[in-house]
Design a protein around this motif. Sequence first.
Motif, PDB file in Angstrom:
ATOM      1  N   PRO A 170       0.781  -1.242   0.000  1.00 55.94           N
ATOM      2  CA  PRO A 170       0.000   0.000   0.000  1.00 55.94           C
ATOM      3  C   PRO A 170       0.817   1.298   0.000  1.00 55.94           C
ATOM      4  O   PRO A 170       0.514   2.202  -0.797  1.00 55.94           O
ATOM      5  N   PRO A 171       1.865   1.451   0.837  1.00 49.57           N
ATOM      6  CA  PRO A 171       2.624   2.702   0.754  1.00 49.57           C
ATOM      7  C   PRO A 171       3.346   2.868  -0.579  1.00 49.57           C
ATOM      8  O   PRO A 171       3.500   3.996  -1.073  1.00 49.57           O
ATOM      9  N   LEU A 172       3.770   1.765  -1.167  1.00 53.16           N
ATOM     10  CA  LEU A 172       4.420   1.859  -2.470  1.00 53.16           C
ATOM     11  C   LEU A 172       3.401   2.210  -3.550  1.00 53.16           C
ATOM     12  O   LEU A 172       3.718   2.928  -4.510  1.00 53.16           O
ATOM     13  N   SER A 173       2.179   1.715  -3.420  1.00 50.00           N
ATOM     14  CA  SER A 173       1.130   2.123  -4.354  1.00 50.00           C
ATOM     15  C   SER A 173       0.850   3.612  -4.234  1.00 50.00           C
ATOM     16  O   SER A 173       0.544   4.281  -5.231  1.00 50.00           O
ATOM     17  N   ALA A 174       0.941   4.148  -3.017  1.00 51.31           N
ATOM     18  CA  ALA A 174       0.766   5.591  -2.840  1.00 51.31           C
ATOM     19  C   ALA A 174       1.845   6.353  -3.605  1.00 51.31           C
ATOM     20  O   ALA A 174       1.568   7.385  -4.241  1.00 51.31           O
ATOM     21  N   VAL A 175       3.081   5.864  -3.551  1.00 45.89           N
ATOM     22  CA  VAL A 175       4.163   6.483  -4.320  1.00 45.89           C
ATOM     23  C   VAL A 175       3.870   6.392  -5.816  1.00 45.89           C
ATOM     24  O   VAL A 175       4.039   7.362  -6.564  1.00 45.89           O
ATOM     25  N   LEU A 176       3.420   5.219  -6.257  1.00 46.13           N
ATOM     26  CA  LEU A 176       3.116   5.048  -7.679  1.00 46.13           C
ATOM     27  C   LEU A 176       2.005   5.993  -8.134  1.00 46.13           C
ATOM     28  O   LEU A 176       2.061   6.543  -9.235  1.00 46.13           O
ATOM     29  N   ARG A 177       1.002   6.193  -7.292  1.00 46.99           N
ATOM     30  CA  ARG A 177      -0.041   7.165  -7.626  1.00 46.99           C
ATOM     31  C   ARG A 177       0.570   8.543  -7.865  1.00 46.99           C
ATOM     32  O   ARG A 177       0.207   9.250  -8.819  1.00 46.99           O
ATOM     33  N   SER A 178       1.496   8.910  -6.995  1.00 44.51           N
ATOM     34  CA  SER A 178       2.132  10.218  -7.114  1.00 44.51           C
ATOM     35  C   SER A 178       2.967  10.302  -8.382  1.00 44.51           C
ATOM     36  O   SER A 178       2.979  11.336  -9.071  1.00 44.51           O
ATOM     37  N   TRP A 179       3.669   9.226  -8.710  1.00 39.12           N
ATOM     38  CA  TRP A 179       4.458   9.225  -9.946  1.00 39.12           C
ATOM     39  C   TRP A 179       3.561   9.259 -11.185  1.00 39.12           C
ATOM     40  O   TRP A 179       3.923   9.856 -12.199  1.00 39.12           O
ATOM     41  N   GLU A 180       2.410   8.620 -11.093  1.00 37.00           N
ATOM     42  CA  GLU A 180       1.467   8.705 -12.207  1.00 37.00           C
ATOM     43  C   GLU A 180       1.093  10.162 -12.469  1.00 37.00           C
ATOM     44  O   GLU A 180       1.013  10.599 -13.625  1.00 37.00           O
ATOM     45  N   SER A 181       0.878  10.908 -11.390  1.00 36.06           N
ATOM     46  CA  SER A 181       0.487  12.315 -11.520  1.00 36.06           C
ATOM     47  C   SER A 181       1.644  13.214 -11.928  1.00 36.06           C
ATOM     48  O   SER A 181       1.498  14.085 -12.789  1.00 36.06           O
ATOM     49  N   ARG A 182       2.817  13.006 -11.310  1.00 37.32           N
ATOM     50  CA  ARG A 182       3.928  13.937 -11.532  1.00 37.32           C
ATOM     51  C   ARG A 182       4.769  13.607 -12.759  1.00 37.32           C
ATOM     52  O   ARG A 182       5.352  14.521 -13.378  1.00 37.32           O
ATOM     53  N   PHE A 183       4.835  12.330 -13.128  1.00 38.70           N
ATOM     54  CA  PHE A 183       5.736  11.935 -14.223  1.00 38.70           C
ATOM     55  C   PHE A 183       5.032  11.172 -15.342  1.00 38.70           C
ATOM     56  O   PHE A 183       5.691  10.643 -16.226  1.00 38.70           O
TER      57      PHE A 183
END
Length: 258
Positions: free
Chosen positions: A177-190
């Motif tokens: 779950p915390p890594l999925s949160a990071v991936l969500r952020s990367w989806e948005s930022r990159f």
Amino acid sequence: MDDLVLPEPRVPLPAGRLMTADPSMSDETTAAQPYAPVFWMSERPVGGEVWAACRAEHPRSGLWPLLLLHDLRDGDGRPWEQGELTPTPVSAIDGYDVADFMVKTWAEFEELETFRRTRPGLAAPGVPVTDPDEAADRHARLFDGQHGHLGLVPAARGADALTAIGWTGPCNHSDMPPLSAVLRSWESRFGARVVAVGFATLYLSVAAPPSTVEHALHVAAEHFAFCPDNIQQGGSPYTLEAYARELVGVDTWAFWWD
């Protein structure tokens, strides 16, 4: 997941079946109905064009496609065939703040002293150089011939799909779950998109990569927090700076956990 039903596809699908998690892998406090179907998987490998067609269908189907890589050296389809998965409600992702995750993880590693000391926050978004969906479709085609079976996961986005199926590849470093949160952020930022996943490997397409070494160094620090083995067990020299230089302008990110 009891009612996991594939919608009538507009894209012809190969033969496949619903997959379940092995209940012995599950933590009863977090697992969501371990006996129930978790995702659908094709019986045979598919090409990137099939993945791209299913990705285009995602807004209608609600099924995010994954290329589920099979290591033929094992011959047992781990972890997919063996159900080595711990499905977790996607709502668990919402409890994690990405900036806080970075600060806490940077504090664990000597290599990240600068980021631990200055707490610079998250790296700035990248400048898009292509459409994220087009980048993802191109990336999927790179896996043609690499024994990637099609997986279809009920999930709103690729970042969530990995938690929904309970992928355990990074288990020696972090829960999903915390890594999925990071991936969500990367989806948005990159403009990142989750494309392929193996036993302990993950592959993303990137539509807005860092374009300078300075920006890439900040992104590299996030990669370190996400997957320390990329740097600590990567190619020589084992430095954050060397790794950062390899990220400049690169439209694919790959991760491997020991």
